[in-house]
Design a protein around this motif. Sequence first.
Motif, PDB file in Angstrom:
ATOM      1  N   LEU A 140       0.824  -1.200   0.000  1.00 17.44           N
ATOM      2  CA  LEU A 140       0.000   0.000   0.000  1.00 17.44           C
ATOM      3  C   LEU A 140       0.866   1.261   0.000  1.00 17.44           C
ATOM      4  CD1 LEU A 140      -2.768   1.376   0.177  1.00 17.44           C
ATOM      5  CD2 LEU A 140      -2.653   1.119   2.661  1.00 17.44           C
ATOM      6  N   ILE A 141       1.906   1.262   0.834  1.00 22.90           N
ATOM      7  CA  ILE A 141       2.820   2.407   0.895  1.00 22.90           C
ATOM      8  C   ILE A 141       3.537   2.599  -0.433  1.00 22.90           C
ATOM      9  CG2 ILE A 141       4.912   3.302   1.995  1.00 22.90           C
ATOM     10  CD1 ILE A 141       4.030   1.860   4.555  1.00 22.90           C
ATOM     11  N   LYS A 142       3.989   1.477  -1.023  1.00 22.18           N
ATOM     12  CA  LYS A 142       4.705   1.550  -2.295  1.00 22.18           C
ATOM     13  C   LYS A 142       3.807   2.075  -3.403  1.00 22.18           C
ATOM     14  CE  LYS A 142       5.893  -0.743  -6.352  1.00 22.18           C
ATOM     15  NZ  LYS A 142       5.096  -1.408  -7.384  1.00 22.18           N
ATOM     16  N   GLU A 143       2.579   1.523  -3.521  1.00 24.13           N
ATOM     17  CA  GLU A 143       1.659   1.946  -4.577  1.00 24.13           C
ATOM     18  C   GLU A 143       1.210   3.397  -4.380  1.00 24.13           C
ATOM     19  OE1 GLU A 143       0.626   0.364  -7.418  1.00 24.13           O
ATOM     20  OE2 GLU A 143       2.239  -1.010  -6.887  1.00 24.13           O
ATOM     21  N   SER A 144       1.044   3.804  -3.122  1.00 29.81           N
ATOM     22  CA  SER A 144       0.680   5.195  -2.854  1.00 29.81           C
ATOM     23  C   SER A 144       1.792   6.145  -3.286  1.00 29.81           C
ATOM     24  CB  SER A 144       0.386   5.379  -1.359  1.00 29.81           C
ATOM     25  OG  SER A 144      -0.694   4.569  -0.948  1.00 29.81           O
ATOM     26  N   SER A 145       3.025   5.736  -3.047  1.00 28.12           N
ATOM     27  CA  SER A 145       4.170   6.560  -3.445  1.00 28.12           C
ATOM     28  C   SER A 145       4.258   6.677  -4.958  1.00 28.12           C
ATOM     29  CB  SER A 145       5.463   5.962  -2.888  1.00 28.12           C
ATOM     30  OG  SER A 145       5.428   5.880  -1.477  1.00 28.12           O
ATOM     31  N   VAL A 146       4.047   5.549  -5.640  1.00 27.64           N
ATOM     32  CA  VAL A 146       4.054   5.562  -7.107  1.00 27.64           C
ATOM     33  C   VAL A 146       2.951   6.478  -7.622  1.00 27.64           C
ATOM     34  CG1 VAL A 146       3.653   4.156  -9.173  1.00 27.64           C
ATOM     35  CG2 VAL A 146       5.071   3.257  -7.318  1.00 27.64           C
ATOM     36  N   ALA A 147       1.772   6.395  -7.010  1.00 32.40           N
ATOM     37  CA  ALA A 147       0.642   7.222  -7.434  1.00 32.40           C
ATOM     38  C   ALA A 147       0.926   8.704  -7.238  1.00 32.40           C
ATOM     39  CB  ALA A 147      -0.611   6.814  -6.660  1.00 32.40           C
ATOM     40  N   LEU A 148       1.558   9.054  -6.117  1.00 29.84           N
ATOM     41  CA  LEU A 148       1.878  10.461  -5.863  1.00 29.84           C
ATOM     42  C   LEU A 148       2.862  11.004  -6.889  1.00 29.84           C
ATOM     43  CD1 LEU A 148       2.136  10.638  -1.966  1.00 29.84           C
ATOM     44  CD2 LEU A 148       0.470  11.780  -3.432  1.00 29.84           C
TER      45      LEU A 148
END
Length: 450
Positions: free
Chosen positions: A353-361
């Motif tokens: 979740l943290i990784k995908e959120s970072s990619v999205a940002l």
Amino acid sequence: MQHSEKKLGKLISDLERDQITSIQQTLTSLHPSEIARLLESLTPGKRKIIWQLVDQDDEGDVLKELVEDVRQNLIGEMDATELIAATQDMELDDLADLLVDLPETVTEQVITALDQQDQIRLESVMSYDEDTAGGLTNPGIISVRRGITIEVLIRYLKRLNKLPEHTNYIYIVNRNDEYLGAVKLVDLFLEDKNNPIETIMDEAVKATLADEDVKQVAMDFQNLDLISMPVIDEKNRLLGQITVDDVVDVIQDQVNSEIFNMAGLDDEDDIFAPVILSTKRRAVWLGVNLITAFVVAGAIGLFQEILQQIVILAVLMPIVASMGGVAGNQTLILVIRGIAMGKIQRSNARKLLIKESSVALLNGFTWSIVVSVLAVVLFQTTWEIGLIVGAAMLLNIFASAIAGVSIPFLLKKMGIDPALAGGVLMITLTDVLGFVTFLGLATLFLLGQT
């Protein structure tokens, strides 16, 4: 693929010209699975004619390979004598799969025709769910008790008329039929024949429990490069083995099911089913999507005032929803496939979740700048509107990434297949979030200025 198209074209051409001999020659040269694919590619009328020309010895194996809808239709046109003849000499695990679709009276006759040992084996296989290792088990194996010599085992094998198909291991059991290990067939001829069988027995050949999920079995075959795997019950008694050809079918079925589920379809349906039947099957899914469309329309309806005053917003708002939908589906597919392969679980979901959120940002910030500039340059709008488009898109992409990770776990907890409902939820969510965010920001910052 091209080879199959040529065969199908030739078959249809021969059928139109009444070249029965040529059709029979073509069918004789094909594997049962190839015949099944060709039958599925034909309309019901042509399919019925071709089916009458299939060799009776191949009928059982062809029926097994067909999708459920086509198989049931063909079985419905066969009489009891034809069905019983079609099941002759089938492997017990394949027979178990086919018996489910046969009329009860025919099933009883087929089982009665088996010898007592095969009846017991068949009953064992049919007692397990088809989605478990037990349902996939082929009881046709060779097992011997420990304590004999290699020479004795070789003499025993020579007395057999033939070895069961896919025999690459001889399984060793004790007097209670409890599984101990396995011996590679080739190893029998590499060691001193006077040695006890235990000297070449491999205890590292692990067995799987009969109630193990087939998805886990498929993963074990993939990860360990297995050709076969012994199957045991809860008391460690040997039931049979699973072979790689059956696992390949499981993997293919999983892939097909996921693809069809995303569109609300069933991979076991006949693609040439009657129009009315196909219409009924798809109507429910279309109805569900219609409901979600009204949800999205309702969200847009909340902002009629701002849309009437600033028309350019109606032109730009699909960009926000579209970008969020694409980003969300990327994450959604990654997570659904990861869960199916056992790579993503609750233990590592937070980190993902943290990784995908970072990619999205990062992606959201980059493309929001691009969209803001393009909105101003291409549509000759104000910088305020350009910034609002960019901000709304950034928020929607970020939210869609969180949803892409969360939705599959939520659906799985509810007992719903993520591949079936995940896509619809994601599209609805990103559309609603995108439109509400964009139009909400526009209302907040622009409505008072008009």
